[in-house]
Design a protein around this motif. Structure first.
Motif, short mmCIF file in Angstrom:
data_model
loop_
_atom_site.label_atom_id
_atom_site.label_comp_id
_atom_site.label_asym_id
_atom_site.label_seq_id
_atom_site.Cartn_x
_atom_site.Cartn_y
_atom_site.Cartn_z
N PRO A 1 0.80 -1.23 0.00
CA PRO A 1 0.00 0.00 0.00
C PRO A 1 0.84 1.28 0.00
CG PRO A 1 -0.10 -1.09 2.14
CD PRO A 1 0.67 -1.99 1.22
N LYS A 2 2.08 1.17 0.41
CA LYS A 2 2.94 2.36 0.49
C LYS A 2 3.66 2.67 -0.83
CE LYS A 2 6.02 4.69 3.57
NZ LYS A 2 6.39 4.80 4.95
N CYS A 3 4.29 1.62 -1.41
CA CYS A 3 5.11 1.87 -2.61
C CYS A 3 4.48 1.35 -3.91
CB CYS A 3 6.49 1.26 -2.42
SG CYS A 3 6.51 -0.54 -2.36
N GLY A 4 3.45 0.51 -3.80
CA GLY A 4 2.79 -0.01 -4.99
C GLY A 4 3.47 -1.20 -5.63
N GLU A 5 4.57 -1.68 -5.07
CA GLU A 5 5.28 -2.84 -5.60
C GLU A 5 4.59 -4.14 -5.16
OE1 GLU A 5 8.16 -2.94 -7.56
OE2 GLU A 5 7.80 -0.79 -7.76
N LEU A 6 4.81 -5.20 -5.93
CA LEU A 6 4.29 -6.52 -5.55
C LEU A 6 5.18 -7.12 -4.47
CD1 LEU A 6 3.28 -8.11 -8.96
CD2 LEU A 6 1.77 -7.26 -7.18
N ILE A 7 4.54 -7.64 -3.42
CA ILE A 7 5.27 -8.29 -2.32
C ILE A 7 4.60 -9.62 -2.00
CG2 ILE A 7 6.14 -6.15 -1.30
CD1 ILE A 7 3.85 -6.30 0.73
N ASP A 8 5.33 -10.50 -1.31
CA ASP A 8 4.77 -11.78 -0.89
C ASP A 8 3.57 -11.54 0.03
OD1 ASP A 8 6.65 -13.29 -2.28
OD2 ASP A 8 8.05 -13.28 -0.60
N CYS A 9 2.57 -12.38 -0.11
CA CYS A 9 1.33 -12.25 0.66
C CYS A 9 1.50 -12.98 2.00
CB CYS A 9 0.18 -12.83 -0.15
SG CYS A 9 -1.42 -12.45 0.54
N VAL A 10 2.25 -12.34 2.92
CA VAL A 10 2.54 -12.92 4.22
C VAL A 10 2.42 -11.84 5.28
CG1 VAL A 10 4.28 -14.12 5.62
CG2 VAL A 10 4.18 -14.53 3.16
N LEU A 11 1.77 -12.16 6.38
CA LEU A 11 1.67 -11.25 7.51
C LEU A 11 2.16 -12.00 8.74
CD1 LEU A 11 0.69 -8.61 8.84
CD2 LEU A 11 -1.51 -9.75 9.18
N VAL A 12 3.19 -11.44 9.40
CA VAL A 12 3.76 -12.06 10.59
C VAL A 12 3.49 -11.16 11.79
CG1 VAL A 12 5.85 -12.91 11.71
CG2 VAL A 12 5.59 -13.15 9.23
N VAL A 13 2.85 -11.75 12.82
CA VAL A 13 2.58 -11.05 14.07
C VAL A 13 2.78 -12.05 15.20
CG1 VAL A 13 0.86 -9.84 15.45
CG2 VAL A 13 0.88 -9.55 12.97
N ALA A 14 3.59 -11.69 16.19
CA ALA A 14 3.81 -12.51 17.38
C ALA A 14 4.20 -13.95 17.02
CB ALA A 14 2.58 -12.51 18.28
N ARG A 15 5.18 -14.08 16.12
CA ARG A 15 5.71 -15.38 15.69
C ARG A 15 4.68 -16.29 15.06
NH1 ARG A 15 10.21 -18.11 19.01
NH2 ARG A 15 9.96 -19.24 17.09
#
Length: 113
Positions: free
Chosen positions: A53-67
């Motif tokens: 959402p910040k730079c518009g580049e494609l990134i891996d679809c992964v969200l890491v929170v609390a291990r």
């Protein structure tokens, strides 16, 4: 009856990981083992992509929170002799869903081959 290449998106949870690369490796490994055990070694496994959402580049679809990570995974397979695109999606969801119980599957792409 035509053949289709169906791609489904799955949300996979991985616990006790250190970083994004670790989450991706564990997710692919665990899903691969489960699919192979069910005789579905013909299903292709890839990591989904999303737009930053910040730079518009494609990134891996992964969200890491609390291990703990939520990994977006793409699962694709060929479906032969389906009556329609909807029928091909139902076949793919039923086939993959039997092995990956309690994992949500949503269609992303269907291509007639």
């Amino acid at each position: 009856m035509p053949n289709y290449h169906v791609t489904l998106q799955a949300a996979y949870i991985v616990k006790n990981i250190d970083d994004v690369e670790d989450a991706i490796s564990v997710a692919i490994s665990q899903i691969g083992k489960t699919l192979n055990k069910a005789g579905l070694n013909y299903v292709d496994i890839d990591i989904g992509l999303t737009v930053c959402p910040k730079c518009g580049e494609l990134i891996d679809c992964v969200l890491v929170v609390a291990r703990t990570a939520l990994v977006g995974v793409l699962l694709s397979m060929k479906v032969f002799n389906a009556e329609s695109e909807e029928h091909a999606i139902r076949i793919a969801k039923a086939t993959i869903g039997k092995a990956l119980k309690d994992i949500p599957l949503e269609p992303v792409d269907v291509v007639k081959i």
